[in-house]
Design a protein around this motif. Sequence first.
Motif, PDB file in Angstrom:
ATOM      1  N   VAL A  18      -3.880  -3.954   5.385  1.00 17.81           N
ATOM      2  CA  VAL A  18      -4.412  -2.578   4.994  1.00 17.81           C
ATOM      3  C   VAL A  18      -5.498  -2.296   6.043  1.00 17.81           C
ATOM      4  CG1 VAL A  18      -5.727  -1.463   2.959  1.00 17.81           C
ATOM      5  CG2 VAL A  18      -4.152  -3.523   2.807  1.00 17.81           C
ATOM      6  N   GLU A  20      -6.982   0.613   6.437  1.00 16.38           N
ATOM      7  CA  GLU A  20      -8.296   1.462   6.009  1.00 16.38           C
ATOM      8  C   GLU A  20      -9.357   0.645   5.383  1.00 16.38           C
ATOM      9  OE1 GLU A  20      -4.967   1.789   3.284  1.00 16.38           O
ATOM     10  OE2 GLU A  20      -5.002   1.854   5.371  1.00 16.38           O
ATOM     11  N   GLU A  21      -8.882  -0.571   5.034  1.00 18.03           N
ATOM     12  CA  GLU A  21     -10.083  -1.640   4.446  1.00 18.03           C
ATOM     13  C   GLU A  21     -10.349  -2.563   5.494  1.00 18.03           C
ATOM     14  OE1 GLU A  21     -11.105  -1.520   1.389  1.00 18.03           O
ATOM     15  OE2 GLU A  21     -10.275   0.109   1.021  1.00 18.03           O
ATOM     16  N   SER A  22     -10.144  -2.389   6.864  1.00 23.53           N
ATOM     17  CA  SER A  22     -10.143  -3.366   7.777  1.00 23.53           C
ATOM     18  C   SER A  22     -11.085  -2.876   8.813  1.00 23.53           C
ATOM     19  CB  SER A  22      -8.955  -3.915   8.520  1.00 23.53           C
ATOM     20  OG  SER A  22      -8.158  -4.566   7.311  1.00 23.53           O
ATOM     21  N   SER A  23     -11.967  -3.708   9.678  1.00 26.59           N
ATOM     22  CA  SER A  23     -12.510  -3.425  10.770  1.00 26.59           C
ATOM     23  C   SER A  23     -12.375  -4.480  11.779  1.00 26.59           C
ATOM     24  CB  SER A  23     -14.127  -3.278  10.300  1.00 26.59           C
ATOM     25  OG  SER A  23     -14.810  -2.995  11.515  1.00 26.59           O
ATOM     26  N   ARG A  28     -12.978  -8.379  10.633  1.00 25.86           N
ATOM     27  CA  ARG A  28     -12.746  -8.188   9.166  1.00 25.86           C
ATOM     28  C   ARG A  28     -11.394  -7.512   9.174  1.00 25.86           C
ATOM     29  NH1 ARG A  28     -17.206  -5.014   7.438  1.00 25.86           N
ATOM     30  NH2 ARG A  28     -15.866  -3.371   7.272  1.00 25.86           N
ATOM     31  N   PHE A  30      -8.003  -6.827   6.204  1.00 29.48           N
ATOM     32  CA  PHE A  30      -7.760  -6.674   4.646  1.00 29.48           C
ATOM     33  C   PHE A  30      -6.198  -6.798   4.638  1.00 29.48           C
ATOM     34  CE2 PHE A  30      -7.520  -5.512   0.353  1.00 29.48           C
ATOM     35  CZ  PHE A  30      -8.190  -6.422  -0.277  1.00 29.48           C
ATOM     36  N   GLY A  87      -5.648  -8.511  -3.325  1.00 28.92           N
ATOM     37  CA  GLY A  87      -5.799  -8.427  -1.761  1.00 28.92           C
ATOM     38  C   GLY A  87      -6.667  -9.601  -1.630  1.00 28.92           C
ATOM     39  N   PRO A  89      -9.470 -10.868   2.017  1.00 28.21           N
ATOM     40  CA  PRO A  89      -9.832 -10.688   3.162  1.00 28.21           C
ATOM     41  C   PRO A  89     -10.004 -11.962   4.025  1.00 28.21           C
ATOM     42  CG  PRO A  89     -11.678 -10.997   1.636  1.00 28.21           C
ATOM     43  CD  PRO A  89     -10.282 -11.141   0.979  1.00 28.21           C
TER      44      PRO A  89
END
Length: 130
Positions: A18, A20-23, A28, A30, A87, A89
């Motif tokens: 995912v 858009e939920e990751s950096s 990070r 997800f 989900g 992380p």
Amino acid sequence: MYKAETRGISVTVQSRFVEEESSPTESRYFFAYTVEIVNNGSEQVQLRSRHWRIIDGHGACQEVRGTGVVGKQPVLEPGESFCYTSGCPLNTPDGLMAGSYTMATVAGESFEAEIPAFSLDSPHVRRSLH
């Protein structure tokens, strides 16, 4: 798609990264996974609890145990199925998950239904051939 069957309980898992939920710049990552549980057996069963082993790309293992899944303890008659998405992380761009569900029959017998090992893969994994 990953699949396992134990005593007539089929567990199928699909995972996805995912974005858009990751950096990635902050380590990070997800992942979402969708699980379908099908009762191919001849008796009613109830999913009571879950046990996950989550292993990141460095080999660090985290164990997670809890009651039910997504706040539910579904009862499955023969031929019925239950599907949910959740989900996970990670601090690494890849990893894997595996585990089991504790199922109970109407007679009160408990057994572990295998959740197949499945990979968590992002496009940010650096692979090298030696």
